[in-house]
Design a protein around this motif. Structure first.
Motif, PDB file in Angstrom:
ATOM      1  N   ALA A 339     -22.260  -0.226   0.587  1.00  0.00           N
ATOM      2  CA  ALA A 339     -23.246  -1.595  -0.313  1.00  0.00           C
ATOM      3  C   ALA A 339     -22.219  -1.864  -1.753  1.00  0.00           C
ATOM      4  N   ALA A 340     -20.857  -2.121  -0.708  1.00  0.00           N
ATOM      5  CA  ALA A 340     -19.493  -2.395  -2.095  1.00  0.00           C
ATOM      6  C   ALA A 340     -19.326  -4.252  -1.270  1.00  0.00           C
ATOM      7  N   ASN A 341     -19.240  -3.773  -0.118  1.00  0.00           N
ATOM      8  CA  ASN A 341     -19.304  -5.201   0.684  1.00  0.00           C
ATOM      9  C   ASN A 341     -20.040  -6.426   0.856  1.00  0.00           C
ATOM     10  N   THR A 342     -19.990  -7.236   0.673  1.00  0.00           N
ATOM     11  CA  THR A 342     -21.180  -8.588   0.910  1.00  0.00           C
ATOM     12  C   THR A 342     -21.516  -8.006   1.914  1.00  0.00           C
ATOM     13  N   GLY A 343     -23.420  -8.295   2.343  1.00  0.00           N
ATOM     14  CA  GLY A 343     -23.732  -8.448   3.547  1.00  0.00           C
ATOM     15  C   GLY A 343     -24.732  -7.886   3.063  1.00  0.00           C
ATOM     16  N   PRO A 344     -26.121  -7.833   4.022  1.00  0.00           N
ATOM     17  CA  PRO A 344     -27.841  -7.444   3.470  1.00  0.00           C
ATOM     18  C   PRO A 344     -27.866  -5.559   3.012  1.00  0.00           C
ATOM     19  N   ALA A 345     -26.828  -5.078   3.737  1.00  0.00           N
ATOM     20  CA  ALA A 345     -26.578  -3.190   3.556  1.00  0.00           C
ATOM     21  C   ALA A 345     -26.876  -3.727   1.507  1.00  0.00           C
ATOM     22  N   ARG A 346     -25.539  -4.358   1.106  1.00  0.00           N
ATOM     23  CA  ARG A 346     -25.557  -4.615  -0.340  1.00  0.00           C
ATOM     24  C   ARG A 346     -26.425  -5.232  -0.836  1.00  0.00           C
ATOM     25  N   GLU A 347     -27.523  -5.846  -0.186  1.00  0.00           N
ATOM     26  CA  GLU A 347     -28.321  -7.113  -1.033  1.00  0.00           C
ATOM     27  C   GLU A 347     -29.732  -5.994  -1.584  1.00  0.00           C
ATOM     28  N   HIS A 348     -30.073  -4.849   0.242  1.00  0.00           N
ATOM     29  CA  HIS A 348     -31.274  -3.552  -0.335  1.00  0.00           C
ATOM     30  C   HIS A 348     -30.503  -3.273  -0.931  1.00  0.00           C
ATOM     31  N   TYR A 349     -28.788  -2.895  -1.098  1.00  0.00           N
ATOM     32  CA  TYR A 349     -28.906  -1.818  -2.627  1.00  0.00           C
ATOM     33  C   TYR A 349     -29.016  -2.680  -4.120  1.00  0.00           C
ATOM     34  N   LEU A 350     -28.458  -3.926  -4.140  1.00  0.00           N
ATOM     35  CA  LEU A 350     -28.925  -4.840  -5.533  1.00  0.00           C
ATOM     36  C   LEU A 350     -30.597  -5.172  -5.785  1.00  0.00           C
ATOM     37  N   ARG A 351     -30.972  -4.927  -4.449  1.00  0.00           N
ATOM     38  CA  ARG A 351     -32.460  -4.914  -5.056  1.00  0.00           C
ATOM     39  C   ARG A 351     -33.299  -4.122  -5.343  1.00  0.00           C
ATOM     40  N   ARG A 352     -32.846  -1.770  -4.315  1.00  0.00           N
ATOM     41  CA  ARG A 352     -33.219  -1.479  -5.260  1.00  0.00           C
ATOM     42  C   ARG A 352     -33.160  -0.817  -6.302  1.00  0.00           C
ATOM     43  N   ARG A 353     -31.732  -1.474  -7.170  1.00  0.00           N
ATOM     44  CA  ARG A 353     -30.912  -0.937  -8.703  1.00  0.00           C
ATOM     45  C   ARG A 353     -31.775  -1.665  -9.486  1.00  0.00           C
ATOM     46  N   ALA A 354     -32.742  -3.791  -9.100  1.00  0.00           N
ATOM     47  CA  ALA A 354     -33.432  -4.555  -9.419  1.00  0.00           C
ATOM     48  C   ALA A 354     -34.545  -3.412 -10.250  1.00  0.00           C
ATOM     49  N   HIS A 355     -35.561  -2.431  -8.549  1.00  0.00           N
ATOM     50  CA  HIS A 355     -37.144  -1.727  -8.680  1.00  0.00           C
ATOM     51  C   HIS A 355     -36.462  -0.576  -9.314  1.00  0.00           C
ATOM     52  N   GLY A 356     -35.362  -0.404 -10.136  1.00  0.00           N
ATOM     53  CA  GLY A 356     -35.349   0.458 -10.972  1.00  0.00           C
ATOM     54  C   GLY A 356     -34.818   1.776 -11.156  1.00  0.00           C
ATOM     55  N   ASP A 357     -34.296   1.503  -9.497  1.00  0.00           N
ATOM     56  CA  ASP A 357     -33.694   2.813  -9.083  1.00  0.00           C
ATOM     57  C   ASP A 357     -32.149   3.278  -9.910  1.00  0.00           C
ATOM     58  N   ARG A 358     -31.324   4.393  -9.712  1.00  0.00           N
ATOM     59  CA  ARG A 358     -30.559   4.467 -10.411  1.00  0.00           C
ATOM     60  C   ARG A 358     -28.930   4.783  -9.525  1.00  0.00           C
ATOM     61  N   HIS A 359     -28.015   4.229  -9.357  1.00  0.00           N
ATOM     62  CA  HIS A 359     -27.102   4.038  -8.448  1.00  0.00           C
ATOM     63  C   HIS A 359     -27.370   5.392  -7.683  1.00  0.00           C
ATOM     64  N   SER A 360     -27.687   6.758  -7.600  1.00  0.00           N
ATOM     65  CA  SER A 360     -26.877   7.257  -6.674  1.00  0.00           C
ATOM     66  C   SER A 360     -28.852   7.855  -5.374  1.00  0.00           C
ATOM     67  N   ALA A 361     -29.255   6.969  -6.396  1.00  0.00           N
ATOM     68  CA  ALA A 361     -31.171   7.052  -5.596  1.00  0.00           C
ATOM     69  C   ALA A 361     -30.803   5.651  -5.114  1.00  0.00           C
ATOM     70  N   ALA A 362     -30.010   4.872  -5.376  1.00  0.00           N
ATOM     71  CA  ALA A 362     -30.208   3.371  -4.323  1.00  0.00           C
ATOM     72  C   ALA A 362     -29.649   3.356  -2.759  1.00  0.00           C
ATOM     73  N   LEU A 363     -28.369   4.619  -2.958  1.00  0.00           N
ATOM     74  CA  LEU A 363     -27.003   4.974  -2.567  1.00  0.00           C
ATOM     75  C   LEU A 363     -28.392   5.574  -1.511  1.00  0.00           C
ATOM     76  N   ARG A 364     -28.877   6.493  -2.321  1.00  0.00           N
ATOM     77  CA  ARG A 364     -29.443   7.285  -0.693  1.00  0.00           C
ATOM     78  C   ARG A 364     -30.330   6.332  -0.224  1.00  0.00           C
ATOM     79  N   HIS A 365     -31.581   5.886  -0.881  1.00  0.00           N
ATOM     80  CA  HIS A 365     -32.780   5.072   0.041  1.00  0.00           C
ATOM     81  C   HIS A 365     -31.828   4.008   1.013  1.00  0.00           C
ATOM     82  N   LEU A 366     -30.683   3.636   0.887  1.00  0.00           N
ATOM     83  CA  LEU A 366     -30.115   2.578   1.824  1.00  0.00           C
ATOM     84  C   LEU A 366     -29.404   3.371   2.944  1.00  0.00           C
ATOM     85  N   VAL A 367     -29.088   4.597   2.503  1.00  0.00           N
ATOM     86  CA  VAL A 367     -28.323   5.644   3.986  1.00  0.00           C
ATOM     87  C   VAL A 367     -29.388   5.917   4.475  1.00  0.00           C
TER      88      VAL A 367
END
Length: 403
Positions: A339-367
């Motif tokens: 999530a810290a590097n530019t790419g689709p994974a970070r885009e997915h993380y940011l999408r989850r953050r915009a959806h309302g997830d907290r940081h840990s929840a967004a990371l867990r969803h990404l993993v």
């Protein structure tokens, strides 16, 4: 050790014997199994409460199916027959035998991982343990220095914290364990210590800065107390040095073995997975493709899949607490790096953050998402393809990943 009858499967005790964890005990075990009808074509399965150890390795080498039953599950099975909470080796052996007789289909065989994978698991887990010991030793040392030597912590403060595991900090602390000795340090001694720590550039300027900071006035403990705390600090420093050396050596060894594995290219093709993190992931999921029935099983094992509790009209969805802690820790590092590097994974993380997830929840969803993709890639022998994994990228304003 106990064996129960198979014809008919009524749970009648055939034989029992106490054996040792040595060659004589293993010989006694094989003789007992043979007498009970064990053959190469139809081996008798073995239930045991641990998935590792010399006895387990010896039994698996014979080709017999081995089931590692969780001790908590054994305790629950035992309560089906008695509520007195009595416990004995004989009762436990009978319980294990009856588990396989009645519910073998509910339990899984120990994964048939390759020898190289098992070696990688040993090194990766040992390295992870060394890192945890390093963190523990560093925190203990920092806590002690805060009580009598805060000037040293301030001298090596990086942003908001002092990384005592850095070679430079450990080298200087070895010659400046107390405020009294720190105030007497010369630039020459500090320069020599920095060179011993492996510093190559900017040594003179750094040495001058360290000496100036260590000579700043500060509150002091009484002399004898300060000296005693200094001895304690050196003892903790020795523990920290050993943990740092062990972590570095094991990291190199684990990475070297991991590069030899056939799954190395597939695992490291994922964003956020390099040699060390990839070795940790492989160590926990293994290379036996039959270990997980599907991607959902792998996600539950890693602790990224949520748990749904439904009772009547009440439904709650919470994060999973029962999981493989080592894989969960590796997954956190994996998700944070991706999530810290530019790419689709970070885009997915940011999408989850915009959806309302907290940081840990967004990371867990990404993993959780990438674990499913990893399962598919390993099953089909394919490397990671960002276009297939995440689809079309979204356009969004980058924001820093929270620590």
């Amino acid at each position: 050790m106990s064996t129960t009858s198979g014809e008919p499967q009524d749970g009648t005790l055939i034989s029992k014997k106490r054996i040792g964890d040595d060659p004589a005990g293993f010989t006694a075990l094989t003789e007992l199994l043979t007498a009970a009808g064990d053959t190469a074509e139809d081996p008798i399965p073995v239930a045991i409460e641990t998935p590792r150890g010399l006895m387990v390795a010896a039994i698996r080498a014979t080709g017999r199916p081995v089931y590692a039953i969780n001790p908590m599950a054994v305790a629950r099975y035992r309560e089906r027959h008695t509520v007195a909470r009595a416990k004995s080796d004989h009762a436990d052996a009978m319980t294990l035998a009856n588990i396989l007789r009645v519910d073998a289909h509910m339990h899984r065989l120990i994964p048939a991982d390759a020898e190289l994978t098992e070696a990688i698991a040993v090194l990766a887990r040992a390295q992870q343990d060394a890192v945890w010991r390093r963190t523990k030793a560093s925190n203990e040392l920092r806590s002690l220095l805060r009580e009598f030597h805060p000037v040293f912590l301030a001298a090596f403060a990086d942003k908001s914290a002092t990384n005592l595991a850095k070679p430079e900090a450990r080298a200087i602390l070895a010659i400046a364990a107390t405020p009294a000795t720190a105030a007497k340090l010369t630039r020459a001694r500090v320069t020599a210590a920095l060179r011993r720590a492996g510093r190559k550039r900017g040594i003179e300027a750094l040495a001058e800065d360290i000496v100036d900071k260590l000579r700043r006035p500060g509150l002091r403990q009484p002399d004898q107390v300060e000296k005693a705390m200094g001895r304690q600090a050196l003892a903790l420093l020795a523990t920290l040095d050993a943990a740092c050396t062990g972590a570095d050596d094991l990291e190199q060894a684990a990475a070297e073995e991991f590069r030899k594995h056939p799954d190395h290219a597939i695992i490291t093709s994922f964003p956020g997975l390099a040699d060390l993190t990839g070795a940790r992931v492989l160590a926990e999921i293994g290379d036996d493709r039959r270990r997980f029935a599907d991607a959902r099983a792998l996600k539950a094992y890693a602790g990224t899949a949520p748990v749904t509790r439904a009772s009547g009209r009440s439904i709650s969805i919470t994060f999973r607490r029962i999981k493989n802690d080592r894989l969960a820790a590796a997954g956190w590092v994996w998700g944070f790096s991706a999530a810290a590097n530019t790419g689709p994974a970070r885009e997915h993380y940011l999408r989850r953050r915009a959806h309302g997830d907290r940081h840990s929840a967004a990371l867990r969803h990404l993993v959780n998402k990438m674990l499913g993709q990893l399962f598919y890639c390993l099953q089909n022998g394919q490397e990671f393809d960002p276009a297939k994994a995440f689809g079309q990228p979204i356009t969004t304003t980058p924001e820093p990943v929270a620590a």
